[in-house]
Scaffold this motif. Sequence first.
Motif, PDB file in Angstrom:
ATOM      1  N   MET A   1     -17.225  68.243 -84.372  1.00 38.11           N
ATOM      2  CA  MET A   1     -18.031  68.565 -83.190  1.00 38.11           C
ATOM      3  C   MET A   1     -19.437  68.029 -83.392  1.00 38.11           C
ATOM      4  N   ALA A   2     -20.022  67.527 -82.330  1.00 43.74           N
ATOM      5  CA  ALA A   2     -21.363  66.953 -82.377  1.00 43.74           C
ATOM      6  C   ALA A   2     -22.409  68.044 -82.579  1.00 43.74           C
ATOM      7  N   ASN A   3     -23.488  67.663 -83.250  1.00 46.17           N
ATOM      8  CA  ASN A   3     -24.594  68.602 -83.484  1.00 46.17           C
ATOM      9  C   ASN A   3     -25.771  68.337 -82.547  1.00 46.17           C
ATOM     10  N   ILE A   4     -25.919  67.117 -82.107  1.00 47.66           N
ATOM     11  CA  ILE A   4     -27.055  66.734 -81.285  1.00 47.66           C
ATOM     12  C   ILE A   4     -26.788  67.145 -79.830  1.00 47.66           C
ATOM     13  N   LYS A   8     -23.497  66.583 -77.363  1.00 49.76           N
ATOM     14  CA  LYS A   8     -22.706  67.695 -76.821  1.00 49.76           C
ATOM     15  C   LYS A   8     -22.567  67.555 -75.306  1.00 49.76           C
ATOM     16  N   LYS A   9     -23.690  67.177 -74.652  1.00 58.34           N
ATOM     17  CA  LYS A   9     -23.665  66.997 -73.199  1.00 58.34           C
ATOM     18  C   LYS A   9     -22.718  65.856 -72.826  1.00 58.34           C
ATOM     19  N   ARG A  10     -22.779  64.751 -73.565  1.00 56.19           N
ATOM     20  CA  ARG A  10     -21.908  63.609 -73.279  1.00 56.19           C
ATOM     21  C   ARG A  10     -20.443  64.022 -73.359  1.00 56.19           C
ATOM     22  N   ILE A  11     -20.098  64.834 -74.357  1.00 57.36           N
ATOM     23  CA  ILE A  11     -18.716  65.303 -74.503  1.00 57.36           C
ATOM     24  C   ILE A  11     -18.289  66.094 -73.265  1.00 57.36           C
ATOM     25  N   LEU A  12     -19.152  66.992 -72.800  1.00 56.30           N
ATOM     26  CA  LEU A  12     -18.841  67.806 -71.623  1.00 56.30           C
ATOM     27  C   LEU A  12     -18.714  66.945 -70.367  1.00 56.30           C
ATOM     28  N   VAL A  13     -19.656  66.021 -70.198  1.00 59.37           N
ATOM     29  CA  VAL A  13     -19.640  65.157 -69.014  1.00 59.37           C
ATOM     30  C   VAL A  13     -18.388  64.285 -69.024  1.00 59.37           C
ATOM     31  N   LYS A  17     -15.436  64.120 -66.174  1.00 59.79           N
ATOM     32  CA  LYS A  17     -15.059  62.878 -65.491  1.00 59.79           C
ATOM     33  C   LYS A  17     -13.608  62.513 -65.759  1.00 59.79           C
ATOM     34  N   ALA A  18     -13.135  62.761 -66.981  1.00 60.31           N
ATOM     35  CA  ALA A  18     -11.741  62.461 -67.318  1.00 60.31           C
ATOM     36  C   ALA A  18     -10.799  63.328 -66.484  1.00 60.31           C
ATOM     37  N   ALA A  19     -11.161  64.592 -66.289  1.00 63.90           N
ATOM     38  CA  ALA A  19     -10.338  65.499 -65.485  1.00 63.90           C
ATOM     39  C   ALA A  19     -10.304  65.036 -64.028  1.00 63.90           C
ATOM     40  N   ARG A  20     -11.442  64.586 -63.521  1.00 62.36           N
ATOM     41  CA  ARG A  20     -11.526  64.082 -62.146  1.00 62.36           C
ATOM     42  C   ARG A  20     -10.666  62.832 -61.989  1.00 62.36           C
ATOM     43  N   ASN A  21     -10.801  61.907 -62.935  1.00 61.26           N
ATOM     44  CA  ASN A  21     -10.012  60.671 -62.885  1.00 61.26           C
ATOM     45  C   ASN A  21      -8.525  60.963 -62.944  1.00 61.26           C
TER      46      ASN A  21
END
Length: 87
Positions: A1-4, A8-13, A17-21
């Motif tokens: 898991m990312a610490n920065i 973390k935000k990029r993972i969530l975004v 987007k993957a779910a939408r696609n």
Amino acid sequence: MANIKSAKKRILVNQTKAARNKAIRSKVKTTIKKVDAAIAANDKAAAEAALKAATTEIDKACSKGIYHKNTASRKVSRLAAAVNKMA
């Protein structure tokens, strides 16, 4: 898991987007299956109506960047050819 925080935000975004696609791709596949089912049932009217709906969905997916324009065009072309080939 990312610490920065930004990572973390990029993972969530990316997950969002993957779910939408995935949802849009699934909808396109469903409409294509409806066209194929109408063709298999030899129901030209239903096939033409399903083709119109499928074309709309594919074009929407293309405009949202889910499919490349050539891929979208190929899918529409193959469906239209299949419907036109019906007796």
